[in-house]
Design a protein around this motif. Structure first.
Motif, PDB file in Angstrom:
ATOM      1  N   LYS A   1       0.840  -1.193   0.000  1.00 18.81           N
ATOM      2  CA  LYS A   1       0.000   0.000   0.000  1.00 18.81           C
ATOM      3  C   LYS A   1       0.881   1.251   0.000  1.00 18.81           C
ATOM      4  N   GLY A   2       0.586   2.174  -0.913  1.00 21.81           N
ATOM      5  CA  GLY A   2       1.349   3.420  -0.992  1.00 21.81           C
ATOM      6  C   GLY A   2       2.559   3.365  -1.897  1.00 21.81           C
ATOM      7  N   ASN A   3       2.886   2.176  -2.415  1.00 25.15           N
ATOM      8  CA  ASN A   3       4.031   2.042  -3.309  1.00 25.15           C
ATOM      9  C   ASN A   3       3.599   2.186  -4.766  1.00 25.15           C
ATOM     10  N   TYR A   4       4.582   2.228  -5.653  1.00 27.36           N
ATOM     11  CA  TYR A   4       4.336   2.426  -7.078  1.00 27.36           C
ATOM     12  C   TYR A   4       5.004   1.312  -7.887  1.00 27.36           C
ATOM     13  N   ILE A   5       4.396   0.961  -9.004  1.00 22.01           N
ATOM     14  CA  ILE A   5       5.032   0.066  -9.974  1.00 22.01           C
ATOM     15  C   ILE A   5       5.735   0.944 -11.000  1.00 22.01           C
ATOM     16  N   VAL A   6       7.043   0.719 -11.191  1.00 23.97           N
ATOM     17  CA  VAL A   6       7.817   1.605 -12.048  1.00 23.97           C
ATOM     18  C   VAL A   6       8.771   0.802 -12.932  1.00 23.97           C
ATOM     19  N   SER A   7       9.306   1.467 -13.925  1.00 31.08           N
ATOM     20  CA  SER A   7      10.495   1.014 -14.647  1.00 31.08           C
ATOM     21  C   SER A   7      11.671   1.747 -14.020  1.00 31.08           C
ATOM     22  N   MET A   8      12.567   1.001 -13.335  1.00 30.72           N
ATOM     23  CA  MET A   8      13.705   1.677 -12.712  1.00 30.72           C
ATOM     24  C   MET A   8      14.672   2.217 -13.756  1.00 30.72           C
ATOM     25  N   GLY A   9      14.672   1.617 -14.962  1.00 33.34           N
ATOM     26  CA  GLY A   9      15.477   2.193 -16.029  1.00 33.34           C
ATOM     27  C   GLY A   9      15.030   3.613 -16.336  1.00 33.34           C
ATOM     28  N   ASN A  10      13.712   3.810 -16.414  1.00 32.17           N
ATOM     29  CA  ASN A  10      13.183   5.147 -16.686  1.00 32.17           C
ATOM     30  C   ASN A  10      13.354   6.076 -15.486  1.00 32.17           C
ATOM     31  N   VAL A  11      13.249   5.530 -14.274  1.00 34.16           N
ATOM     32  CA  VAL A  11      13.501   6.353 -13.082  1.00 34.16           C
ATOM     33  C   VAL A  11      14.952   6.836 -13.082  1.00 34.16           C
ATOM     34  N   CYS A  12      15.877   5.951 -13.481  1.00 33.59           N
ATOM     35  CA  CYS A  12      17.287   6.354 -13.521  1.00 33.59           C
ATOM     36  C   CYS A  12      17.526   7.410 -14.601  1.00 33.59           C
ATOM     37  N   ARG A  13      16.828   7.302 -15.716  1.00 35.53           N
ATOM     38  CA  ARG A  13      16.961   8.338 -16.745  1.00 35.53           C
ATOM     39  C   ARG A  13      16.481   9.691 -16.207  1.00 35.53           C
ATOM     40  N   PHE A  14      15.415   9.649 -15.425  1.00 36.28           N
ATOM     41  CA  PHE A  14      14.913  10.872 -14.786  1.00 36.28           C
ATOM     42  C   PHE A  14      15.942  11.421 -13.794  1.00 36.28           C
ATOM     43  N   LEU A  15      16.504  10.548 -12.963  1.00 41.13           N
ATOM     44  CA  LEU A  15      17.501  10.987 -11.981  1.00 41.13           C
ATOM     45  C   LEU A  15      18.741  11.561 -12.673  1.00 41.13           C
ATOM     46  N   ALA A  16      19.134  10.960 -13.791  1.00 44.64           N
ATOM     47  CA  ALA A  16      20.291  11.467 -14.534  1.00 44.64           C
ATOM     48  C   ALA A  16      20.033  12.880 -15.037  1.00 44.64           C
ATOM     49  N   GLU A  17      18.819  13.129 -15.495  1.00 40.12           N
ATOM     50  CA  GLU A  17      18.461  14.472 -15.973  1.00 40.12           C
ATOM     51  C   GLU A  17      18.557  15.488 -14.837  1.00 40.12           C
ATOM     52  N   GLN A  18      18.086  15.096 -13.650  1.00 40.28           N
ATOM     53  CA  GLN A  18      18.171  16.003 -12.498  1.00 40.28           C
ATOM     54  C   GLN A  18      19.619  16.259 -12.115  1.00 40.28           C
ATOM     55  N   ALA A  19      20.451  15.212 -12.170  1.00 42.39           N
ATOM     56  CA  ALA A  19      21.863  15.362 -11.826  1.00 42.39           C
ATOM     57  C   ALA A  19      22.565  16.300 -12.807  1.00 42.39           C
ATOM     58  N   GLU A  20      22.297  16.100 -14.091  1.00 40.03           N
ATOM     59  CA  GLU A  20      22.945  16.953 -15.096  1.00 40.03           C
ATOM     60  C   GLU A  20      22.496  18.401 -14.966  1.00 40.03           C
ATOM     61  N   ASN A  21      21.242  18.608 -14.591  1.00 34.61           N
ATOM     62  CA  ASN A  21      20.753  19.977 -14.369  1.00 34.61           C
ATOM     63  C   ASN A  21      21.495  20.669 -13.230  1.00 34.61           C
ATOM     64  N   LEU A  22      22.070  19.860 -12.333  1.00 30.76           N
ATOM     65  CA  LEU A  22      22.832  20.395 -11.205  1.00 30.76           C
ATOM     66  C   LEU A  22      24.327  20.461 -11.508  1.00 30.76           C
ATOM     67  N   GLY A  23      24.714  20.135 -12.741  1.00 32.23           N
ATOM     68  CA  GLY A  23      26.112  20.262 -13.128  1.00 32.23           C
ATOM     69  C   GLY A  23      26.937  19.000 -13.059  1.00 32.23           C
ATOM     70  N   VAL A  24      26.316  17.858 -12.802  1.00 29.00           N
ATOM     71  CA  VAL A  24      27.039  16.593 -12.744  1.00 29.00           C
ATOM     72  C   VAL A  24      27.366  16.140 -14.166  1.00 29.00           C
ATOM     73  N   GLU A  25      28.591  15.629 -14.358  1.00 29.33           N
ATOM     74  CA  GLU A  25      28.986  15.074 -15.652  1.00 29.33           C
ATOM     75  C   GLU A  25      28.739  13.570 -15.640  1.00 29.33           C
ATOM     76  N   ILE A  26      27.999  13.059 -16.622  1.00 27.42           N
ATOM     77  CA  ILE A  26      27.687  11.627 -16.709  1.00 27.42           C
ATOM     78  C   ILE A  26      28.246  11.105 -18.028  1.00 27.42           C
ATOM     79  N   PHE A  27      29.038  10.035 -17.921  1.00 31.54           N
ATOM     80  CA  PHE A  27      29.678   9.445 -19.092  1.00 31.54           C
ATOM     81  C   PHE A  27      29.174   8.026 -19.307  1.00 31.54           C
ATOM     82  N   PRO A  28      28.097   7.840 -20.093  1.00 33.15           N
ATOM     83  CA  PRO A  28      27.663   6.478 -20.424  1.00 33.15           C
ATOM     84  C   PRO A  28      28.595   5.866 -21.467  1.00 33.15           C
TER      85      PRO A  28
END
Length: 548
Positions: free
Chosen positions: A111-138
């Protein structure tokens, strides 16, 4: 000696999963608040962020609520709330008993949890990190650790453009040294650098052996009439019998799709057991068949999970770095969830590093991490479920389940007993002469499939002309030892058909199809001779999961 370019950072983070990206965001948030100038780098071996992420996943947002309180306003891909939670005991191939919630550990309730794609959640987190100036090298794998005078000073990325024998091809590019004041290792389960660090610094000398499961996941497009958005199904029992533990799941996600999967504990004893084929059998049970029938399988993946819990948790700090998330083993197996605890451990790591850098400390052993982690809700979760896995291993599914229900529901994880499982997963196989052979049915191509067609759906690819990333310490052992004793179980425990025994010129020969590898790490864990070492291939090799 290969000459390498060097780049200097304040913090290097290995792995753009939920833990690594949470550490990066938290560090960047601290830097902005303190008006620090921090250079933060995240390296990711997948072709893009999320390409190697495989998780169930029913997601608990507790850590994300702390990290990004406005995640809903930021349009995080977290929208499908759990609406219905069913738990089954699978009696046999046709029958299942529904278990009422009061008779199951409350940690299973969603109860209260969500069903997600963690791959898509990580893509979202990467966008937030880059907006803060983090460099990501895939597409850049962390090949080795820079250790000088017993202090971690950063990592070396993998060379690109070597032939199978290791010689340099045209266009060869040597890996780079990424040096940092602190390095965070967030590789996920059985990270190869984490494994090295645990050995180098004896981080596990006071713990039980780590334990693992092998998780399978498929996404199916199903008939709209059979789809119930937000429905979560968990179950245990058939097809796993005897001392083989694990559990099944099915989650109803958006677009009339369902996620179906099976986790098989890797402490099983029968060398003839094939976790992949157990999963294929499982889908023929009416609980799953009734939903999947006439549907279309559109994605497949497999990945080991770290499930030893508190008793197997190594020391997570060492001079110059920290081990976080599933690389250390922070998954809460009582909840069958690890993303929220992985994220929290990484956020605490970021807090410790930020404070150290603010006070001019570099390459320190951040011993204060231990206290901060033990004061957190993540540690308290792991403490309350500390006996969950060992009890299942020692008492079995029924009696272990009864104990865990009593412990979790009545005593809040506080029963004054300690159960430990001190036998590593690779040491549990019995010899083939003592084991019952298992004859799995041929796949029907409708509900059950073979390994190669499944690997095709994972979009797995490796540059063929490169050194094999699956290293044998002794090339004679697979035939001379494993085949004679255990009928070489790598043929069956690998979920991607990487390992085969073939007759070549009248002799048995061990074949490694490294091109098929989905990076699950099972071979590194379950090989009874501990003869296989998984290393990173060239950058961007492996699966390319779109939304797992």
């Amino acid at each position: 000696m290969v000459e390498r370019e060097t780049m200097e950072f304040d913090v290097v983070i290995v792995g753009a999963g939920p833990a690594g990206l949470s550490a990066a965001i938290r560090l960047a948030q601290h830097a902005r608040q303190k008006q620090q100038e921090l250079m933060i780098c995240v390296v990711e071996k997948g072709s893009e962020v999320g390409a190697h992420i495989l998780s169930g996943a029913v997601f608990e947002t507790r850590a994300l609520d702390e990290l990004l309180p406005n995640w809903q306003e930021l349009n995080a891909p977290i929208t499908t709330k759990v609406t219905n939670d069913e738990i089954y005991w699978f009696n046999n191939s046709n029958k299942a008993t529904s278990i009422p919630h009061f008779a199951t550990p409350k940690s299973f309730h969603n109860k209260g949890n969500y069903i997600v794609s963690m791959g898509n959640v990580c893509r979202f987190l990467a966008e937030q990190a880059e907006n803060l100036g983090v460099e990501i090298f895939p597409g850049f794998s962390a090949h080795s650790v820079i250790i000088e005078n017993d202090i971690v000073k950063g990592i070396v990325t993998g060379d690109m453009g070597r032939d199978k024998d290791g010689t340099e091809k045209d266009g060869f590019m040597p890996g780079m040294e990424l040096r940092a004041k602190y390095t965070v290792f967030a590789e996920g389960c059985r990270g190869h650098l984490g494994k090295q660090l645990i050995n180098q610094f004896a981080l596990d000398k006071n713990t039980s052996p780590q334990h693992y499961g092998l998780g399978f996941k498929e996404i199916w497009q199903v008939d709209a009439s059979k789809h119930q958005l937000g429905k979560v199904v968990h179950g245990t029992g058939w097809p796993l019998t005897g001392d083989t533990n694990g559990g099944a799941f099915m989650y109803h996600i958006e677009k009339n799709q369902v996620v179906v999967g099976l986790i098989v504990d890797l402490n099983y004893s029968n060398p003839y057991l094939s976790p992949f084929d157990e999963f294929q059998r499982m889908k023929h049970h009416p609980v799953f068949k009734d939903v999947l029938q006439d549907g279309e399988r559109i994605a497949y993946g497999a990945r080991a999970i770290t499930k030893g819990g508190l008793h197997s948790l190594p020391k997570m700090h060492f001079p110059g770095g920290l081990l976080v998330g599933c690389n250390a083993g922070t998954l809460n197996f009582a909840k069958i969830k690890g993303n929220h605890t992985a994220m929290k451990s990484a956020m605490i790591a970021a807090d410790m590093i930020s404070d150290a850098l603010e006070h001019g400390k570099e390459h320190s052993d951040l011993v204060e991490f231990k206290t901060a982690f033990e004061d957190s809700w993540a540690y308290q979760e792991l403490y309350k479920s500390r006996n969950f896995g060992p009890v299942m291993h020692k008492l079995g599914k029924f009696f272990g389940g009864a104990y865990n229900t009593l412990d979790q529901n009545i005593f809040q994880g506080g029963l004054p007993f300690t159960f430990k499982d001190n036998i590593p997963d690779h040491a549990t196989l019995v010899e083939k002469n003592s084991a019952e052979q298992i004859n799995y049915p041929k796949p029907d191509g409708k509900l059950s499939f073979d390994k190669l067609s499944s690997v095709f759906l994972s979009n797995t690819n490796h540059e063929e002309s490169q050194p094999c990333h699956l290293k044998l310490k002794d090339a004679s052992i697979p035939i001379a030892v494993n085949l004679n004793k255990f009928d070489e179980p790598a043929q069956r425990y690998c979920p991607a058909g990487v390992y085969e025994v073939q007759q070549v010129a009248g002799k048995d020969e061990f074949i490694i199809n490294s091109q098929n590898c989905v990076h699950c790490k099972t071979c590194d864990i379950k090989d009874p001779s501990q003869n296989i070492t998984w290393l990173t291939p060239e950058g961007a090799g492996g699966p390319n999961y779109p939304n797992m």
